[in-house]
Design a protein around this motif. Structure first.
Motif, PDB file in Angstrom:
ATOM      1  N   ILE A   1     -51.256  82.212  51.568  1.00  0.00           N
ATOM      2  CA  ILE A   1     -50.123  82.146  52.493  1.00  0.00           C
ATOM      3  C   ILE A   1     -49.764  80.693  52.786  1.00  0.00           C
ATOM      4  O   ILE A   1     -48.583  80.343  52.914  1.00  0.00           O
ATOM      5  N   THR A   2     -50.763  79.828  52.887  1.00  0.00           N
ATOM      6  CA  THR A   2     -50.471  78.411  53.073  1.00  0.00           C
ATOM      7  C   THR A   2     -49.629  77.880  51.918  1.00  0.00           C
ATOM      8  O   THR A   2     -48.656  77.137  52.116  1.00  0.00           O
ATOM      9  N   ALA A   3     -49.999  78.265  50.704  1.00  0.00           N
ATOM     10  CA  ALA A   3     -49.221  77.840  49.533  1.00  0.00           C
ATOM     11  C   ALA A   3     -47.796  78.369  49.603  1.00  0.00           C
ATOM     12  O   ALA A   3     -46.844  77.665  49.249  1.00  0.00           O
ATOM     13  N   ALA A   4     -47.628  79.606  50.085  1.00  0.00           N
ATOM     14  CA  ALA A   4     -46.282  80.165  50.215  1.00  0.00           C
ATOM     15  C   ALA A   4     -45.476  79.404  51.256  1.00  0.00           C
ATOM     16  O   ALA A   4     -44.273  79.154  51.072  1.00  0.00           O
ATOM     17  N   LEU A   5     -46.113  79.027  52.375  1.00  0.00           N
ATOM     18  CA  LEU A   5     -45.416  78.236  53.387  1.00  0.00           C
ATOM     19  C   LEU A   5     -45.002  76.880  52.828  1.00  0.00           C
ATOM     20  O   LEU A   5     -43.876  76.413  53.054  1.00  0.00           O
ATOM     21  N   TYR A   6     -45.912  76.245  52.099  1.00  0.00           N
ATOM     22  CA  TYR A   6     -45.574  74.972  51.465  1.00  0.00           C
ATOM     23  C   TYR A   6     -44.372  75.146  50.533  1.00  0.00           C
ATOM     24  O   TYR A   6     -43.467  74.314  50.487  1.00  0.00           O
ATOM     25  N   GLY A   7     -44.402  76.230  49.783  1.00  0.00           N
ATOM     26  CA  GLY A   7     -43.320  76.464  48.848  1.00  0.00           C
ATOM     27  C   GLY A   7     -41.974  76.578  49.520  1.00  0.00           C
ATOM     28  O   GLY A   7     -40.950  76.253  48.931  1.00  0.00           O
ATOM     29  N   GLU A   8     -41.930  77.050  50.782  1.00  0.00           N
ATOM     30  CA  GLU A   8     -40.681  77.185  51.517  1.00  0.00           C
ATOM     31  C   GLU A   8     -40.399  75.992  52.430  1.00  0.00           C
ATOM     32  O   GLU A   8     -39.396  75.999  53.144  1.00  0.00           O
TER      33      GLU A   8
ATOM     34  N   TYR B   1     -42.707  74.571  54.815  1.00  0.00           N
ATOM     35  CA  TYR B   1     -43.361  74.617  56.128  1.00  0.00           C
ATOM     36  C   TYR B   1     -44.791  74.105  55.973  1.00  0.00           C
ATOM     37  O   TYR B   1     -45.618  74.731  55.307  1.00  0.00           O
ATOM     38  N   TYR B   2     -45.081  72.971  56.619  1.00  0.00           N
ATOM     39  CA  TYR B   2     -46.375  72.300  56.436  1.00  0.00           C
ATOM     40  C   TYR B   2     -47.187  72.223  57.734  1.00  0.00           C
ATOM     41  O   TYR B   2     -48.196  71.547  57.773  1.00  0.00           O
ATOM     42  N   ALA B   3     -46.738  72.906  58.761  1.00  0.00           N
ATOM     43  CA  ALA B   3     -47.473  72.902  60.029  1.00  0.00           C
ATOM     44  C   ALA B   3     -47.714  74.328  60.505  1.00  0.00           C
ATOM     45  O   ALA B   3     -47.776  74.588  61.715  1.00  0.00           O
TER      46      ALA B   3
ATOM     47  N   PRO C   1     -44.872  79.817  61.245  1.00  0.00           N
ATOM     48  CA  PRO C   1     -44.560  78.817  60.215  1.00  0.00           C
ATOM     49  C   PRO C   1     -44.369  77.407  60.736  1.00  0.00           C
ATOM     50  O   PRO C   1     -44.566  76.442  59.998  1.00  0.00           O
ATOM     51  N   GLY C   2     -44.006  77.266  62.007  1.00  0.00           N
ATOM     52  CA  GLY C   2     -43.743  75.928  62.520  1.00  0.00           C
ATOM     53  C   GLY C   2     -42.392  75.420  62.043  1.00  0.00           C
ATOM     54  O   GLY C   2     -41.577  76.153  61.489  1.00  0.00           O
ATOM     55  N   PRO C   3     -42.151  74.107  62.199  1.00  0.00           N
ATOM     56  CA  PRO C   3     -40.834  73.557  61.851  1.00  0.00           C
ATOM     57  C   PRO C   3     -40.665  73.429  60.331  1.00  0.00           C
ATOM     58  O   PRO C   3     -41.638  73.260  59.601  1.00  0.00           O
ATOM     59  N   LEU C   4     -39.410  73.486  59.901  1.00  0.00           N
ATOM     60  CA  LEU C   4     -39.084  73.232  58.505  1.00  0.00           C
ATOM     61  C   LEU C   4     -39.096  71.734  58.261  1.00  0.00           C
ATOM     62  O   LEU C   4     -38.395  70.977  58.934  1.00  0.00           O
ATOM     63  N   PHE C   5     -39.912  71.299  57.300  1.00  0.00           N
ATOM     64  CA  PHE C   5     -40.001  69.870  56.974  1.00  0.00           C
ATOM     65  C   PHE C   5     -38.889  69.503  55.987  1.00  0.00           C
ATOM     66  O   PHE C   5     -38.429  70.329  55.187  1.00  0.00           O
ATOM     67  N   THR C   6     -38.478  68.254  56.078  1.00  0.00           N
ATOM     68  CA  THR C   6     -37.529  67.699  55.117  1.00  0.00           C
ATOM     69  C   THR C   6     -38.174  66.512  54.411  1.00  0.00           C
ATOM     70  O   THR C   6     -39.158  65.943  54.902  1.00  0.00           O
ATOM     71  N   PHE C   7     -37.621  66.164  53.266  1.00  0.00           N
ATOM     72  CA  PHE C   7     -38.155  65.015  52.543  1.00  0.00           C
ATOM     73  C   PHE C   7     -37.834  63.729  53.303  1.00  0.00           C
ATOM     74  O   PHE C   7     -36.715  63.541  53.798  1.00  0.00           O
TER      75      PHE C   7
ATOM     76  N   HIS D   1     -46.116  64.920  61.010  1.00  0.00           N
ATOM     77  CA  HIS D   1     -45.824  66.005  61.939  1.00  0.00           C
ATOM     78  C   HIS D   1     -44.981  65.553  63.118  1.00  0.00           C
ATOM     79  O   HIS D   1     -44.332  66.377  63.766  1.00  0.00           O
ATOM     80  N   ALA D   2     -44.962  64.280  63.398  1.00  0.00           N
ATOM     81  CA  ALA D   2     -44.135  63.782  64.499  1.00  0.00           C
ATOM     82  C   ALA D   2     -42.655  63.894  64.165  1.00  0.00           C
ATOM     83  O   ALA D   2     -41.832  64.162  65.047  1.00  0.00           O
ATOM     84  N   THR D   3     -42.322  63.680  62.913  1.00  0.00           N
ATOM     85  CA  THR D   3     -40.907  63.703  62.505  1.00  0.00           C
ATOM     86  C   THR D   3     -40.578  64.899  61.622  1.00  0.00           C
ATOM     87  O   THR D   3     -39.432  65.063  61.210  1.00  0.00           O
ATOM     88  N   SER D   4     -41.578  65.723  61.311  1.00  0.00           N
ATOM     89  CA  SER D   4     -41.404  66.880  60.413  1.00  0.00           C
ATOM     90  C   SER D   4     -40.789  66.456  59.083  1.00  0.00           C
ATOM     91  O   SER D   4     -39.839  67.068  58.580  1.00  0.00           O
ATOM     92  N   THR D   5     -41.342  65.391  58.528  1.00  0.00           N
ATOM     93  CA  THR D   5     -40.894  64.926  57.227  1.00  0.00           C
ATOM     94  C   THR D   5     -42.067  64.859  56.272  1.00  0.00           C
ATOM     95  O   THR D   5     -43.228  64.792  56.685  1.00  0.00           O
ATOM     96  N   LEU D   6     -41.736  64.877  54.976  1.00  0.00           N
ATOM     97  CA  LEU D   6     -42.746  64.828  53.930  1.00  0.00           C
ATOM     98  C   LEU D   6     -42.442  63.635  53.029  1.00  0.00           C
ATOM     99  O   LEU D   6     -41.371  63.557  52.430  1.00  0.00           O
TER     100      LEU D   6
END
Length: 649
Positions: free
Chosen positions: A106-113, A115-117, A155-161, A227-232
């Motif tokens: 499930i973590t991998a599925a969240l990453y795929g969409e 969501y990293y938190a 899922p937490g926040p959606l991360f952006t690049f 996680h502070a800025t929800s960026t990757l």
């Protein structure tokens, strides 16, 4: 800042939380990106044998809080508890192992969409899978029925690049000729989907290989979640490797062909800049010969001293002989059954011979010859001899004895077509032939004997990626045929005809494809009544204008009987939509008509629309089309139904 767990992501900052590393006596767990890729493995849910005698039935409930449909489906598809719920695990230990594996999946599925938190809570009969007495809890719960299992996902926040860099693995500096981030789908500010990072790695390798670097590879990558800025932040380190040229080619496994058959068709001179696409075109060209089943391209693991790359082609033969049968059905065109026998390597030089025997049934009375027997036949032979002058020149011959029943005429004929096809490159070819026919044709005016002699020039340009089910590319086929003799018209008439089709896939998975086709033709230099009925143009039916009876969108005489025309125009547009891997639907519209005039005047065009069903098989899609005329005349039917193999065009 959090560096994502190894080995899929490398830790790069002291602030990163340490990744868990399996101990020597623990079962190693795959990296999260490997788990992510495994979600697309068709064998992931394979049946693993008969039910266990100590089966532990359970009932799973999955809740993904504040999530859209796509994210919920991704989590559910990733869950082993969900996908294998029909197959109870062995004992309490089996259920616990399945629950623990779901965290990673499930973590991998969240990453795929993106969501990293996310937070994942799994409870078996109300207890965590890691609980010291979890086995006793499961055993106690199973006595009361299926063990309740609950999976809660936040899922937490959606991360952006955030910061994205493509760097030289050796210098750690940006690579100046890297493809743009937009093309890699890693543009800052866009959703940080893990699958885009996986695809970008392959795209980067492909990019540098296409630039002449055969040993390009991704050496490593750093992926850090803020996680502070929800960026990757992503850094990908690439080793392009040296630029190379093509060196010597070695062929193995081609003993079933005449000496140098494959070597003469390589057409890549030593010193040519290395290119994977050049190799792919070579492979496609070689497997276009029916005698060759497969061509495996093996690149050397190092360059020769002159900077060239040796290549080995491993060729495998197809079975030389084959038999088969096929059939078509149409409520407007009639039906046919065909049996055939063929040889793919008749004399050892890639020669092909195919013999066909076809029986057909028109399905209704011919308008022009109402008392004619509706049954037809065709016995034919086709032969191809590769490389008669050069490796680019093939001898092509086709002969047939046939009886054909249509609404406009009934024909009995002997036909022969012999020509030479020259291939200019992998997409363009020209065939020049001699076209001979001797026939007896009965139509509304009576019975006539016709001799025909022509010299057709056929130009073909084809960039389609698949003949039976194209998703990209175009195809043009044009024919110019001056006649030395055309029935009562004698010498001088000329037939010209062209068909152009184009295909565009809107997504990488080729689930949404737009396909279009335009065709037109003309016979000039002869009056309509002097042109043999079988060489006139007709429109209507499954091969041209679906929904209308065969040939019905064609000129008629004063009695309303179809007589054909000297010109025609057709156009079709299809939306090919895959619903599943094997099922697709195809809405379509067709238009067209034939005309008495030498050139189409577009007056009286007929239109139709419909929907098709496709069942995709290994040899091509099985087609079922239902079409309805939009502006029918008094003699037109209400619908048309068509069944065949392959797309309509």
């Amino acid at each position: 800042m959090l560096a994502l767990p190894a080995p899929a992501f490398a830790q790069t900052t002291p602030a990163a939380e340490p990744a868990q590393t399996p101990t020597n006596d623990a079962q190693p767990q795959p990296g999260l990106f490997n788990s992510f890729l495994n979600l697309f493995n068709p064998n992931r849910m394979a049946d693993d044998g008969p039910p266990s005698p100590d089966a532990t039935p359970y009932k799973v409930e999955i809740e993904v809080k504040d999530a859209g449909r796509s994210l919920r489906e991704a989590v559910e598809q990733a869950s082993t508890l969900e996908s294998l719920s029909h197959r109870p695990p062995s004992g309490a230990a089996g259920l616990v192992r399945r629950a623990l594996s779901d965290r990673n999946n499930i973590t991998a599925a969240l990453y795929g969409e993106g969501y990293y938190a996310g937070l994942i809570r799994i409870r078996i009969a109300g207890a965590a899978p890691e609980a010291a007495n979890i086995f006793e809890i499961v055993e106690a719960a199973r006595k009361n029925g299926p063990v309740p299992v609950r999976v809660e996902v936040e899922p937490g926040p959606l991360f952006t690049f955030g910061k994205v860099a493509i760097l030289d693995a050796r210098t750690r500096r940006p690579l100046p000729d890297a493809p743009p981030l937009r093309r890699l789908r890693l543009e800052p500010g866009e959703p940080a989907l893990a699958r885009n990072i996986v695809r970008a790695e392959s795209a980067l390798v492909d990019h540098w290989r296409a630039c002449g670097h055969p040993f390009a590879r991704v050496a490593s990558k750093d992926v850090v979640a803020d996680h502070a800025t929800s960026t990757l932040d992503v850094s990908i380190y690439v080793e392009p490797g040296p630029v190379a040229t093509f060196g010597r080619f070695t062929v193995s496994g081609a003993d079933f062909l005449t000496p140098r058959f494959v070597e003469d068709r390589i057409e890549i001179a030593p010193g040519t800049p290395y290119s994977p696409e050049v190799l792919n075109r070579l492979r496609r060209r070689l497997i276009g010969y029916e005698a060759i089943a497969s061509v495996r391209i093996e690149e050397a693991d190092k360059l020769d001293p002159d900077g060239s790359l040796p290549i080995t082609l491993v060729v495998e033969a197809r079975k030389p002989r084959y038999v088969g049968f096929s059939g078509t059905y149409s409520s407007t065109d009639g039906s046919a059954l065909n049996a055939y026998w063929g040889h793919r390597n008749l004399f050892g030089g890639g020669e092909t011979l195919r013999l066909d025997a076809q029986a057909s049934w028109f399905g209704e009375k011919s308008e022009a010859v109402p008392d004619a027997d509706p049954f037809g036949y065709k016995v034919s032979a086709s032969f191809v001899k590769p490389g008669i002058y050069t490796a680019q020149d093939d001898l092509v011959a086709q002969a047939a004895v046939l009886r054909e029943v249509t609404n406009a005429y009934v024909r009995e004929a002997v036909t022969l077509l012999v020509g030479v096809r020259h291939r200019y490159n992998d997409n363009l070819s020209l065939q020049v032939s001699i076209d001979l026919e001797e026939s007896r044709v009965e139509d509304t005016t009576g019975t006539g004997d016709y001799g025909i002699a022509g010299v057709p020039f056929e130009l073909t340009y084809d960039t389609r990626d698949n003949e039976l089910d194209p998703s990209r590319g175009v195809r043009f086929a044009g024919t110019l045929e001056p006649f030395a003799y055309l029935g009562e018209a004698g010498a001088g008439p000329v037939m010209v005809k062209g068909v152009f089709s184009a295909y565009h896939a809107f997504d990488e998975d080729k689930r949404f494809i737009l396909a279009g086709r335009v065709a037109a033709g003309s016979v000039f230099g002869a009056d309509l009544t002097d042109v043999p009925p079988q060489r006139r143009f007709y429109v209507g039916g499954g091969g041209s204008l679906r929904g209308y009876d065969y040939q019905s969108a064609s000129p008629r005489n004063a009695d309303g009987i179809i007589i054909g025309g000297r010109s025609f125009f057709e156009a079709s547009l299809e939306g090919r939509i895959r619903v599943t891997d094997t099922i697709g639907i195809v809405p379509f519209v067709d238009m067209g008509s034939a005309y008495i005039s030498e050139w189409p005047d577009f007056d009286g065009l007929k239109y139709s629309a419909g929907v098709g069903l496709r069942y995709y098989t290994a040899i091509g899609p099985l087609r079922l089309d239902l079409a309805f005329p939009l502006n029918p005349g008094p003699d037109d039917g209400d619908f048309g139904l068509y069944v065949s193999l392959g797309q309509a065009f």
